[in-house]
Design a protein around this motif. Sequence first.
Motif, PDB file in Angstrom:
ATOM      1  N   GLN A 161       0.851  -1.203   0.000  1.00  0.00           N
ATOM      2  CA  GLN A 161       0.000   0.000   0.000  1.00  0.00           C
ATOM      3  C   GLN A 161       0.883   1.248   0.000  1.00  0.00           C
ATOM      4  O   GLN A 161       0.399   2.343  -0.256  1.00  0.00           O
ATOM      5  N   ILE A 162       2.173   1.053   0.310  1.00  0.00           N
ATOM      6  CA  ILE A 162       3.092   2.203   0.375  1.00  0.00           C
ATOM      7  C   ILE A 162       3.671   2.436  -1.022  1.00  0.00           C
ATOM      8  O   ILE A 162       4.226   1.505  -1.625  1.00  0.00           O
ATOM      9  N   PHE A 163       3.513   3.657  -1.497  1.00  0.00           N
ATOM     10  CA  PHE A 163       3.897   3.962  -2.883  1.00  0.00           C
ATOM     11  C   PHE A 163       5.339   3.550  -3.202  1.00  0.00           C
ATOM     12  O   PHE A 163       5.599   2.881  -4.203  1.00  0.00           O
ATOM     13  N   TYR A 164       6.297   3.932  -2.350  1.00  0.00           N
ATOM     14  CA  TYR A 164       7.713   3.661  -2.629  1.00  0.00           C
ATOM     15  C   TYR A 164       7.982   2.149  -2.730  1.00  0.00           C
ATOM     16  O   TYR A 164       8.645   1.683  -3.659  1.00  0.00           O
ATOM     17  N   SER A 165       7.446   1.384  -1.767  1.00  0.00           N
ATOM     18  CA  SER A 165       7.676  -0.068  -1.764  1.00  0.00           C
ATOM     19  C   SER A 165       7.018  -0.717  -2.975  1.00  0.00           C
ATOM     20  O   SER A 165       7.579  -1.628  -3.603  1.00  0.00           O
ATOM     21  N   LYS A 166       5.834  -0.232  -3.309  1.00  0.00           N
ATOM     22  CA  LYS A 166       5.125  -0.767  -4.477  1.00  0.00           C
ATOM     23  C   LYS A 166       5.898  -0.449  -5.768  1.00  0.00           C
ATOM     24  O   LYS A 166       6.068  -1.309  -6.632  1.00  0.00           O
ATOM     25  N   MET A 167       6.398   0.774  -5.854  1.00  0.00           N
ATOM     26  CA  MET A 167       7.150   1.185  -7.042  1.00  0.00           C
ATOM     27  C   MET A 167       8.386   0.304  -7.233  1.00  0.00           C
ATOM     28  O   MET A 167       8.656  -0.192  -8.333  1.00  0.00           O
ATOM     29  N   LYS A 168       9.114   0.059  -6.135  1.00  0.00           N
ATOM     30  CA  LYS A 168      10.321  -0.775  -6.235  1.00  0.00           C
ATOM     31  C   LYS A 168       9.950  -2.224  -6.540  1.00  0.00           C
ATOM     32  O   LYS A 168      10.653  -2.911  -7.281  1.00  0.00           O
ATOM     33  N   GLY A 169       8.830  -2.694  -5.981  1.00  0.00           N
ATOM     34  CA  GLY A 169       8.380  -4.058  -6.269  1.00  0.00           C
ATOM     35  C   GLY A 169       8.005  -4.223  -7.731  1.00  0.00           C
ATOM     36  O   GLY A 169       8.340  -5.228  -8.373  1.00  0.00           O
ATOM     37  N   ARG A 170       7.316  -3.219  -8.275  1.00  0.00           N
ATOM     38  CA  ARG A 170       6.926  -3.276  -9.689  1.00  0.00           C
ATOM     39  C   ARG A 170       8.167  -3.199 -10.577  1.00  0.00           C
ATOM     40  O   ARG A 170       8.252  -3.856 -11.618  1.00  0.00           O
ATOM     41  N   LEU A 171       9.125  -2.398 -10.167  1.00  0.00           N
ATOM     42  CA  LEU A 171      10.393  -2.312 -10.906  1.00  0.00           C
ATOM     43  C   LEU A 171      11.045  -3.695 -10.968  1.00  0.00           C
ATOM     44  O   LEU A 171      11.448  -4.160 -12.048  1.00  0.00           O
ATOM     45  N   GLU A 172      11.154  -4.348  -9.830  1.00  0.00           N
ATOM     46  CA  GLU A 172      11.784  -5.687  -9.792  1.00  0.00           C
ATOM     47  C   GLU A 172      11.039  -6.665 -10.706  1.00  0.00           C
ATOM     48  O   GLU A 172      11.658  -7.421 -11.458  1.00  0.00           O
ATOM     49  N   GLU A 173       9.710  -6.632 -10.637  1.00  0.00           N
ATOM     50  CA  GLU A 173       8.905  -7.540 -11.481  1.00  0.00           C
ATOM     51  C   GLU A 173       9.240  -7.350 -12.958  1.00  0.00           C
ATOM     52  O   GLU A 173       9.406  -8.307 -13.699  1.00  0.00           O
ATOM     53  N   LYS A 174       9.306  -6.089 -13.364  1.00  0.00           N
ATOM     54  CA  LYS A 174       9.565  -5.788 -14.774  1.00  0.00           C
ATOM     55  C   LYS A 174      10.972  -6.224 -15.173  1.00  0.00           C
ATOM     56  O   LYS A 174      11.175  -6.778 -16.251  1.00  0.00           O
ATOM     57  N   ILE A 175      11.941  -5.960 -14.314  1.00  0.00           N
ATOM     58  CA  ILE A 175      13.332  -6.307 -14.634  1.00  0.00           C
ATOM     59  C   ILE A 175      13.491  -7.826 -14.744  1.00  0.00           C
ATOM     60  O   ILE A 175      14.190  -8.330 -15.628  1.00  0.00           O
ATOM     61  N   LYS A 176      12.819  -8.557 -13.866  1.00  0.00           N
ATOM     62  CA  LYS A 176      12.946 -10.024 -13.865  1.00  0.00           C
ATOM     63  C   LYS A 176      12.456 -10.646 -15.171  1.00  0.00           C
ATOM     64  O   LYS A 176      12.835 -11.757 -15.503  1.00  0.00           O
ATOM     65  N   LYS A 177      11.585  -9.942 -15.881  1.00  0.00           N
ATOM     66  CA  LYS A 177      11.030 -10.492 -17.133  1.00  0.00           C
ATOM     67  C   LYS A 177      11.939 -10.250 -18.337  1.00  0.00           C
ATOM     68  O   LYS A 177      11.697 -10.766 -19.420  1.00  0.00           O
ATOM     69  N   ILE A 178      12.946  -9.423 -18.173  1.00  0.00           N
ATOM     70  CA  ILE A 178      13.824  -9.081 -19.310  1.00  0.00           C
ATOM     71  C   ILE A 178      14.962 -10.102 -19.369  1.00  0.00           C
ATOM     72  O   ILE A 178      15.598 -10.382 -18.353  1.00  0.00           O
ATOM     73  N   PRO A 179      15.189 -10.688 -20.564  1.00  0.00           N
ATOM     74  CA  PRO A 179      16.176 -11.774 -20.606  1.00  0.00           C
ATOM     75  C   PRO A 179      17.639 -11.333 -20.441  1.00  0.00           C
ATOM     76  O   PRO A 179      18.145 -10.540 -21.228  1.00  0.00           O
ATOM     77  N   PHE A 180      18.264 -11.861 -19.388  1.00  0.00           N
ATOM     78  CA  PHE A 180      19.708 -11.725 -19.143  1.00  0.00           C
ATOM     79  C   PHE A 180      20.187 -13.082 -18.650  1.00  0.00           C
ATOM     80  O   PHE A 180      19.399 -13.841 -18.075  1.00  0.00           O
ATOM     81  N   GLU A 181      21.483 -13.356 -18.786  1.00  0.00           N
ATOM     82  CA  GLU A 181      22.043 -14.569 -18.174  1.00  0.00           C
ATOM     83  C   GLU A 181      21.896 -14.499 -16.658  1.00  0.00           C
ATOM     84  O   GLU A 181      21.637 -15.483 -15.996  1.00  0.00           O
ATOM     85  N   SER A 182      22.083 -13.275 -16.158  1.00  0.00           N
ATOM     86  CA  SER A 182      22.069 -13.110 -14.708  1.00  0.00           C
ATOM     87  C   SER A 182      21.493 -11.743 -14.326  1.00  0.00           C
ATOM     88  O   SER A 182      21.853 -10.722 -14.931  1.00  0.00           O
TER      89      SER A 182
END
Length: 220
Positions: free
Chosen positions: A122-143
């Motif tokens: 519910q906290i904007f900052y935590s949600k923003m960082k969580g959404r950032l992580e979700e998006k990054i995890k979907k982009i193909p990298f070896e690591s």
Amino acid sequence: MTRKTALIAGSTGLIGRELLQDLLDGKEYDNVVAIVRRPLGIQHRKLEEKIVDFDKLGEDNDIFAVDDVFCCLGTTIKKAKTKEAMWKIDVDYPVAIAKLASSKGAKKFLLVSSMNADPHSQIFYSKMKGRLEEKIKKIPFESVAIFRPSLLLGERQEFRLGERTAAAIFTKVSFLFAGPFKKYKAIEGKTVASAMYKAAQQAKSGITVYPSEQIQELGS
Ligand SMILES: NC(=O)c1ccc[n+]([C@@H]2O[C@H](COP(=O)([O-])OP(=O)(O)OC[C@H]3O[C@@H](n4cnc5c(N)ncnc54)[C@H](OP(=O)(O)O)[C@@H]3O)[C@@H](O)[C@H]2O)c1
């Protein structure tokens, strides 16, 4: 030995400037590309400074043909003024950089996120960082390595009253941050930078998330 090229975004910030120095000093990288919106004011034989418009990152996508990408971008609501503007800097720019680098064959993406990142918060900052992580995890990298530091300590060029006060309190009561509370202990920006540098040299594939206490161990 073939050495590598690193790209860093956010190299003028608290973590980023320490990491830039580590990248320039270390022997693993021959070239270090720093994408910035204002001159860094330093010169180094390995450093390739690229002043870019972060709203038009795709215009010169050859910049992103590197091995490892380090993203330390971010802002505060005070500076950004609106949640939309903050989201653009903290989420849209890192995601754009990751997509461009992935399309150009980069192998590793190392991201500074934050403790308590949670896409459902519910906290904007935590949600923003969580959404950032979700998006990054979907982009193909070896690591992909995601760093979730607690409150950052270190000398800033700007004055942040809230952070300064929290840092003073956290430092005074640091003895409380033991056992299960270790992850809340404030951490030096340079320790985060050092952990990112070291993590990039490990042969880990897939996604690794580093909570603050692991960042502390790796970076110390
Ligand atoms: N502060 C904390 O206690 C804390 C705790 C956990 C996680 N974090 C996260 O850790 C990350 C790094 O933090 P930090 O304190 O090292 O950051 P910082 O010192 O605020 O530096 C942020 C970097 O982002 C760049 N940046 C900001 N706005 C930009 C824009 N509009 N266009 C292009 N670049 C822009 C800055 O460049 P300029 O110099 O050009 O402005 C700077 O290089 C952030 O994502 C932050 O949310 C912070």
